[in-house]
Write an enzyme that holds these catalytic residues in place. Structure first.
Site, PDB file in Angstrom:
ATOM      1  CB  SER A   1      42.089  31.015  45.504  1.00 25.12           C
ATOM      2  OG  SER A   1      42.072  32.521  45.640  1.00 25.12           O
TER       3      SER A   1
ATOM      4  CB  SER B   1      38.643  35.265  47.151  1.00 24.10           C
ATOM      5  OG  SER B   1      38.264  33.738  47.365  1.00 24.10           O
TER       6      SER B   1
ATOM      7  CG  ASP C   1      42.160  33.906  42.624  1.00 19.24           C
ATOM      8  OD1 ASP C   1      41.943  34.399  43.686  1.00 19.24           O
ATOM      9  OD2 ASP C   1      42.876  32.753  42.351  1.00 19.24           O
TER      10      ASP C   1
END
Length: 362
Positions: free
Chosen positions: A277, A239, A279
């Site tokens: 992830s 991340s 993000d």
């Protein structure tokens, strides 16, 4: 070689000048503080809290237009619904590990109550990345005092990077990661605006890592620098949180457009935005005053959309450099279960960049 920021290694990214400190604190009124927990007993702690405070702390009373963008949304950003609804940031921003978002959020409320003694509803903004490979994350090390320490230490000027605050136990492109920051100056006529970025990096596959366009990660294999995972599969999902501040007079939709451009900087370094992830990119703009509660009609300013092209470039450059500063400033760390995340070797980094004649890209 002693840990150093990218420009101190002689490597320059982009064409825009930086602010004085090449940090998010170059944005007027933005303060940053860290609280770091590193100890082995009774359980292993490699974690912490980072606080970003706009308007010298007056963000509780003078809000800022804001927006966020989730490139991939396997992560947490508290207060996101109100940012979507009202287009405003109404609190400082906390960064920590995945399992302690709740206490940092609650303690932001406690800090505000203790310092301003106001009543009413608060929706603090806290974001996270997962440090459970190096940190015994289920020991829940973060306490009220950690958030208060980060808030009380928050200052302008140089920002500590690498293994500090919320970035203490983070890993980036299979090297030790953490906190990184950078800034850019944008000139529009006689006015100069600042764009500042702070990232908490915990993502990426080494083979994708690029520095100034050079495939550095592909040239530093696990036989030279072991990965943190050993025989385990790479946790490439990872991340990244990027907080972007500016003193330009932007409206919420313009903040959203800047937030989306953070993906360009991430991609330049080698981020993909994997399925698992988180993000998440948050932008706030302090170029308009939004007093709370408003006493009368508020007069606003905004840049023309065409002028945002300069800010798009500035965001991409600053995000790219902030991520790499997190890598170059982080130090090798051994943590939970004896696992080790090695720092990127700076001598090899410089050697590879020189071999590709890429010390400067403009």
């Amino acid at each position: 070689m002693e840990r150093a920021r990218l420009r101190d290694l002689g490597i320059t990214i982009g064409r825009y000048p930086t602010g004085r400190y090449n940090a998010i604190t170059d944005v007027p009124g933005v303060l940053v503080g860290h609280s770091t927990a590193i100890y082995d007993m009774p359980r292993v702690a490699r974690t912490g809290v980072t606080a970003i405070i706009p308007r010298h702390g007056a963000i509780w009373k003078n809000h800022a237009f804001a927006a966020y963008y989730a490139f991939n949304g396997n992560g947490e950003l508290t207060g996101a619904h109100w940012i979507d609804e009202a287009g405003m940031l109404t609190s400082p921003i906390g960064l920590t590990n995945t399992h302690q978002v709740g206490i940092v959020r609650d303690m932001l409320i406690a800090w505000e109550r203790e310092h301003y003694a106001r009543e009413g509803m608060l929706l603090p903004v806290v974001a996270e990345t997962f440090d459970g490979w190096l940190n015994d994350i289920d020991a829940f090390h973060i306490t009220k005092s950690d958030l208060f320490i980060a808030m009380n230490r928050a200052t302008s000027g140089p920002v500590k990077e690498g293994n500090v605050g919320g970035g203490t136990g983070m890993i980036c492109h299979d090297f030790k990661g953490g906190i990184g920051t950078s800034s850019r100056l944008v000139e529009l006529g006689e006015q100069t605006y600042t764009v500042g970025v702070l990232v908490q990096t915990n993502y990426g596959d080494r083979s994708f890592l690029r520095v100034n366009g050079v495939p550095v990660g592909a040239e530093i294999g696990p036989d030279e620098v072991p990965t943190p995972w050993g025989a385990e599969p790479s946790l490439q999902a990872g991340s990244i949180i990027a907080v972007i501040g500016t003193d330009a007079p932007l409206l919420p939709i313009q903040c959203k457009r800047l937030a989306q451009r953070a993906t360009v900087g991430l991609a330049r370094v080698g981020g993909v935005g994997y399925n698992s992830s988180g993000d998440i990119f948050l932008v706030f703009a302090t170029g308009n005053d939004l007093p709370s509660p408003p006493d009368e009609m508020v007069t606003l300013r905004m840049l023309r959309h065409q002028q945002l092209n300069f800010f798009f470039e500035a965001v991409a450059e600053a995000v790219e450099e902030a991520i790499i500063n997190a890598l170059t400033m982080a130090e090798t760390m051994t943590g939970h279960k004896g696992r080790t995340a090695h720092a990127i070797p700076l001598d090899r980094l410089v050697q590879i960049i020189k071999q590709h004649n890429a010390l400067t890209v403009r």
